[in-house]
Design an enzyme around this catalytic site. Structure first.
Site, short mmCIF file in Angstrom:
data_model
loop_
_atom_site.label_atom_id
_atom_site.label_comp_id
_atom_site.label_asym_id
_atom_site.label_seq_id
_atom_site.Cartn_x
_atom_site.Cartn_y
_atom_site.Cartn_z
N GLU A 139 5.64 -4.38 15.98
CA GLU A 139 6.30 -4.06 14.71
C GLU A 139 6.38 -2.55 14.49
O GLU A 139 5.37 -1.85 14.50
CB GLU A 139 5.56 -4.72 13.54
CG GLU A 139 6.25 -4.45 12.20
CD GLU A 139 5.83 -5.40 11.11
OE1 GLU A 139 4.82 -6.12 11.27
OE2 GLU A 139 6.52 -5.42 10.07
N ARG A 154 9.16 -4.46 -1.43
CA ARG A 154 8.48 -5.65 -0.91
C ARG A 154 8.61 -6.85 -1.83
O ARG A 154 7.84 -7.80 -1.73
CB ARG A 154 7.01 -5.37 -0.55
CG ARG A 154 6.85 -4.18 0.37
CD ARG A 154 5.61 -4.22 1.21
NE ARG A 154 5.90 -4.84 2.50
CZ ARG A 154 5.19 -4.64 3.62
NH1 ARG A 154 4.14 -3.87 3.61
NH2 ARG A 154 5.52 -5.24 4.73
N ASP A 203 11.50 -4.62 10.56
CA ASP A 203 11.20 -5.08 9.21
C ASP A 203 12.04 -4.23 8.25
O ASP A 203 11.97 -3.00 8.29
CB ASP A 203 9.68 -4.88 8.98
CG ASP A 203 9.21 -5.30 7.59
OD1 ASP A 203 9.92 -5.04 6.61
OD2 ASP A 203 8.10 -5.86 7.51
N HIS A 216 10.29 -1.42 6.24
CA HIS A 216 9.96 -0.20 6.98
C HIS A 216 11.23 0.56 7.40
O HIS A 216 11.28 1.78 7.33
CB HIS A 216 9.11 -0.54 8.21
CG HIS A 216 7.82 -1.20 7.86
ND1 HIS A 216 6.81 -0.55 7.20
CD2 HIS A 216 7.37 -2.47 8.07
CE1 HIS A 216 5.79 -1.39 7.01
NE2 HIS A 216 6.11 -2.56 7.53
N GLU A 227 1.81 4.07 7.46
CA GLU A 227 0.96 2.99 7.97
C GLU A 227 0.58 3.16 9.43
O GLU A 227 -0.41 2.61 9.89
CB GLU A 227 1.68 1.64 7.77
CG GLU A 227 1.99 1.38 6.30
CD GLU A 227 2.51 0.00 6.01
OE1 GLU A 227 2.14 -0.94 6.73
OE2 GLU A 227 3.30 -0.14 5.05
N GLU A 249 8.44 -11.40 3.97
CA GLU A 249 7.06 -10.93 3.85
C GLU A 249 6.90 -10.22 2.51
O GLU A 249 6.57 -9.04 2.45
CB GLU A 249 6.80 -9.96 5.02
CG GLU A 249 5.39 -9.75 5.38
CD GLU A 249 5.26 -8.71 6.49
OE1 GLU A 249 4.23 -8.70 7.13
OE2 GLU A 249 6.19 -7.89 6.71
MN MN Z 1 6.43 -6.71 8.44
#
Ligand code: MN
Length: 288
Positions: free
Chosen positions: A153, A218, A186, A189, A159, A247
């Site tokens: 990922e 998110r 994702d 991100h 992060e 997610e």
């Molecule tokens: Mn993710």
């Protein structure tokens, strides 16, 4: 498009460890195809517990996918040999466990720890990448023996430091050179790091093994400013037929809230189950 759509169990939980059985029933009842669970928890379960989980998922027509960010003491990019070795053992343990459950997709930050910054004083991440790549080559062979695909990922700079863009992810994959090591992109991100989300998807092409979706904050898909129609068009263009797993993280509290840095209650006034169902219908419409 024939994508299976899933959701990550931690949308509903405040801790990473959980009993996944209720979530198999919940997501099946909501109409999802896939439940993504914590690979670390699955690896710590007994073989009998894994068999039960697998057969429950099969009974409900749910495919399980697995996700993890390696703990800092299991970081395969670490200069400390023992830490890196523990990380390799952790990846191998996950491959064995998921292999017992019939194999499948393991995604997340498998190439290093999560969250992790370039240690203070260091300016060159190449030694970290080189260590990670050399261990990943071995771990990928173990994964292949257990019918496991690793989807690395690409996450934002707050992060992780080893790869923040799809292009950096592809460089890493090329260095590893294993067919069962692919990319996990994702939208949350990508929205932070990529110039254009669609271009990143097109660049990923056949390397794309798994896809996470979420809004810019998110929230479940459908609330924010992520360009869903253009994303769907890009996925169509590269012929992506893999899973699309939402997610969302909306609840403060617990280790999940702390790690994801959910400091305000994004779920206020919302019913989590009906929001998940709404987001599923929204994505089915977008991806059709
Ligand atoms: Mn993710």
């Amino acid at each position: 498009m024939m994508n299976s759509i899933g959701i990550y169990y931690a949308y509903w939980t405040r801790e990473w460890d959980a009993d996944f059985h209720p979530y198999i029933d919940k997501v099946a009842d909501l109409g999802f195809d896939v439940l993504e669970i914590n690979a670390g928890t699955a690896a710590r379960m007994t073989p009998a517990e894994r068999r039960e989980l697998r057969s429950h998922a099969a009974d409900r027509g749910i495919t399980l996918t697995y996700c993890i960010g390696l703990a800092p003491d299991c970081d395969i990019a670490s200069p400390e040999t023992q830490v890196a070795q523990r990380g390799e053992a952790c990846l191998n343990q996950i491959s064995t466990a998921v292999g017992e459950m019939g194999g499948g997709k393991v995604g997340g930050i498998l190439y290093g720890a999560w969250p992790m910054t370039l240690p203070a004083g260091d300016t060159d991440r190449r030694p970290y990448l080189e260590r990670s790549i050399s261990i990943m080559r071995r771990a990928a062979r173990v994964a292949a023996d257990h019918n496991v695909i690793f989807n690395l990922e690409v996450v934002n700079r707050f992060e992780q430091f080893l790869m923040n863009t799809c292009a950096e992810g592809i460089d890493y994959l090329n260095a590893v050179g294993a067919k069962n090591v692919r990319l996990l992109l994702d939208t949350f991100h990508m929205n932070i790091e990529e110039d254009f989300i669609e271009e990143a998807i097109l660049r990923a092409g056949d390397h794309l093994g798994h896809f996470h979706i979420g809004e810019n904050n998110r929230m479940p898909p459908g609330y924010g400013s992520i360009p869903w129609t253009r994303i769907a068009a890009a996925l169509r263009k590269i012929g992506y037929t893999g899973d699309v797993v939402m997610e969302p993280f909306v609840q403060p509290g617990g280790q999940v809230g702390a790690d994801i840095r959910v400091y305000r209650d994004l779920s206020a006034g919302l019913d989590l189950d009906s929001e998940a169902r709404k987001a599923l219908h929204f994505m089915r419409g977008v991806l059709k």
